[in-house]
Design an enzyme around this catalytic site. Structure first.
Site, PDB file in Angstrom:
ATOM      1  CD  GLU A  42      84.689 -44.287 -37.853  1.00  0.00           C
ATOM      2  OE1 GLU A  42      83.864 -43.479 -37.344  1.00  0.00           O
ATOM      3  OE2 GLU A  42      85.095 -45.297 -37.279  1.00  0.00           O
ATOM      4  CB  THR A  44      78.458 -43.391 -42.731  1.00  0.00           C
ATOM      5  OG1 THR A  44      78.739 -43.891 -41.417  1.00  0.00           O
ATOM      6  CG2 THR A  44      79.207 -44.229 -43.748  1.00  0.00           C
ATOM      7  CG  ASP A  45      78.412 -39.083 -38.173  1.00  0.00           C
ATOM      8  OD1 ASP A  45      79.204 -38.697 -39.061  1.00  0.00           O
ATOM      9  OD2 ASP A  45      78.560 -38.815 -36.964  1.00  0.00           O
ATOM     10  CB  SER A  76      87.655 -28.990 -14.683  1.00  0.00           C
ATOM     11  OG  SER A  76      88.659 -29.959 -14.942  1.00  0.00           O
ATOM     12  CB  ALA A 131      92.452 -41.587 -27.424  1.00  0.00           C
ATOM     13  CB  SER A 135      86.818 -37.200 -23.775  1.00  0.00           C
ATOM     14  OG  SER A 135      87.616 -36.378 -24.584  1.00  0.00           O
ATOM     15  CB  SER A 136      84.551 -33.142 -26.649  1.00  0.00           C
ATOM     16  OG  SER A 136      84.838 -33.834 -27.820  1.00  0.00           O
ATOM     17  CG  ASP A 180      81.198 -38.879 -31.785  1.00  0.00           C
ATOM     18  OD1 ASP A 180      81.157 -39.967 -32.398  1.00  0.00           O
ATOM     19  OD2 ASP A 180      81.993 -37.961 -32.073  1.00  0.00           O
ATOM     20  CE1 TYR A 230      84.417 -35.823 -38.732  1.00  0.00           C
ATOM     21  CE2 TYR A 230      83.359 -33.701 -39.116  1.00  0.00           C
ATOM     22  CZ  TYR A 230      83.282 -35.030 -38.740  1.00  0.00           C
ATOM     23  OH  TYR A 230      82.066 -35.569 -38.388  1.00  0.00           O
TER      24      TYR A 230
HETATM   25  C1  GLA Z   1      84.021 -37.874 -35.312  1.00  0.00           C
HETATM   26  C2  GLA Z   1      82.699 -37.125 -35.381  1.00  0.00           C
HETATM   27  C3  GLA Z   1      81.559 -38.095 -35.701  1.00  0.00           C
HETATM   28  C4  GLA Z   1      81.879 -38.938 -36.947  1.00  0.00           C
HETATM   29  C5  GLA Z   1      83.278 -39.539 -36.835  1.00  0.00           C
HETATM   30  C6  GLA Z   1      83.697 -40.238 -38.107  1.00  0.00           C
HETATM   31  O1  GLA Z   1      84.006 -38.760 -34.228  1.00  0.00           O
HETATM   32  O2  GLA Z   1      82.430 -36.482 -34.151  1.00  0.00           O
HETATM   33  O3  GLA Z   1      80.359 -37.380 -35.871  1.00  0.00           O
HETATM   34  O4  GLA Z   1      81.749 -38.166 -38.120  1.00  0.00           O
HETATM   35  O5  GLA Z   1      84.256 -38.574 -36.522  1.00  0.00           O
HETATM   36  O6  GLA Z   1      82.882 -41.339 -38.359  1.00  0.00           O
END
Ligand code: GLA
Length: 391
Positions: A42, A44-45, A76, A131, A135-136, A180, A230
């Site tokens: 988490e 880490t990306d 939509s 959540a 979804s995006s 994601d 974030y």
């Molecule tokens: C969100 C971001 C991802 C990732 C996670 C945390 O989902 O969209 O790219 O950074 O948070 O791991």
């Protein structure tokens, strides 16, 4: 985006029906893209590290047909709203408007020198919203796949992933990593993906449903302040990497634990703690993959608990409701491990559970969580599903 969770009709069918009703005639195709849950790895990306997400069997469906002219029209069903925009130069709508994800995709495709056909499209979905189940990203990936197919471009899947992420970064304005969109596009049935977010290679790690289940519990806390927090985490990591290596633009992936320890005096305590989480979390992903591959689920689960503690104490992205759900899971027989999943500050936990124990976990959550938190939880058992496709 659409969160028609109560309706059991598959989103692809609903999208087709909405398309017929709004535009008349049949769509040329339906692009389907799933949400995701991350097992471990988490934050880490964006540090060029490792992640282990799986696509879930919840999705966004976009029924589409190419049309003459340059104006795309996207409907939509959930919001009962039709938006029209210039495919070559879409304007961003203020606020968290659902259509920005589709507009953003059209915009980055044009900017990347891939002009696409205008489309009529109807969007439906059943990925729970807000959540932390992406979804995006699912809307962005479905939109890339729809535009690609409608225009006959045949864009390479990895380029589709990068374009979907660019739409989020440059058009929507959220500085997310690549996880994601990657797993929404390239996810596989019955498998998690261990993604190396620096070179974008990946390996599939099987999850055997006869042995183990993935249970997701929603705190009911929507991630309100998360965008600012974030970005602050992200810049702390970038500053730490630059100070340790002496090079702007360096990634924490390039830093060893020894180098971090040796540089402790140069870093603020926040920078040090964030970096320590990232370095150890990368190690945990590797260890979890080995444990899962050889069926050592309790060992994998222990790594999930460790990851949660690190996200709570070092990365500081948990909240009391997430901590409660992890502690409830810890008390249930057959639960191997649990942690917050996604960005944090609310959203969901993910638990790795011996097959057969998922009911006991759900019962414990339903019994204990509402009284402790004052909130109504939701619990899902997810199977790893396939990534995006057109049908
Ligand atoms: C969100 C971001 C991802 C990732 C996670 C945390 O989902 O969209 O790219 O950074 O948070 O791991």
């Amino acid at each position: 985006m659409p969160d028609n969770v109560a309706d059991t009709t598959p989103p692809a069918e609903r999208a087709r029906a909405a398309f017929r009703e709004k535009f008349g005639g049949e769509p040329e195709g339906v692009a389907r893209a799933p949400g995701r849950v991350n097992l471990i790895g988490e934050h880490t990306d964006y540090n060029g590290g490792f992640v282990l997400p799986m696509a879930v069997d919840r999705e966004v469906a976009v029924a589409f047909r190419s049309k003459a002219g340059r104006e795309s029209s996207v409907y939509s069903a959930d919001y009962d709203e039709l938006c029209a925009f210039d495919t070559d130069a879409p304007e961003r709508v203020d606020g968290h408007h659902w259509s920005n994800y589709v507009r953003g995709v059209a915009s980055v495709l044009t900017k990347a020198g891939r002009p696409v056909a205008a489309i009529n499209a109807a969007v439906e979905g059943n990925v729970p919203q807000g959540a932390g189940l992406s979804s995006s990203a699912a809307v962005e990936v479905a939109a890339v796949v729809a535009y690609d197919s409608a225009s006959g471009l045949g864009i390479d899947p990895l380029d589709q992933v990068k374009l979907a992420q660019r739409a989020e970064n440059e058009f929507v304005g959220v500085n997310c990593g690549i996880m994601d969109q990657f797993v929404s596009r390239l996810g596989e049935r019955d498998r998690c993906l261990r993604i190396d977010c620096r070179d974008l290679t990946y390996a599939a790690v099987p999850i055997k449903s006869e042995d183990v289940r993935v249970v997701v519990c929603d705190t009911g806390v929507t991630r309100k302040l998360s965008a600012g927090e974030y970005n602050m985490r992200r810049s702390a990591c970038e500053r730490a990497a630059a100070k340790i290596t002496g090079r702007e633009g360096a990634l924490l992936r390039e830093v060893t634990l020894e180098e971090l320890l040796a540089s402790k005096d140069k870093l603020t305590s926040d920078e040090y703690n964030r970096a320590l989480h990232i370095l150890r979390e990368n190690q945990r992903v590797g260890l979890a993959c080995e444990a899962l591959a050889s069926g050592r689920y309790e060992e994998a689960g222990k790594l999930l608990y460790d990851s949660h503690a690190s996200l709570r104490d070092l990365y500081e992205v948990s909240c009391k409701e997430l901590d409660m759900l992890v502690e409830i899971a810890r008390g249930v027989e057959g639960v191997c491990g649990a942690r917050l999943t996604g960005a944090g500050f609310g959203g969901c936990t993910v638990s790795l559970v011996r097959a057969g124990a998922e009911g006991a976990l759900e019962e414990a959550v339903m019994r204990e969580y509402p009284g402790k938190s004052g909130l109504t939880p939701r619990v899902w058992v997810f199977e790893p599903g396939p990534g995006a496709r057109v049908e």
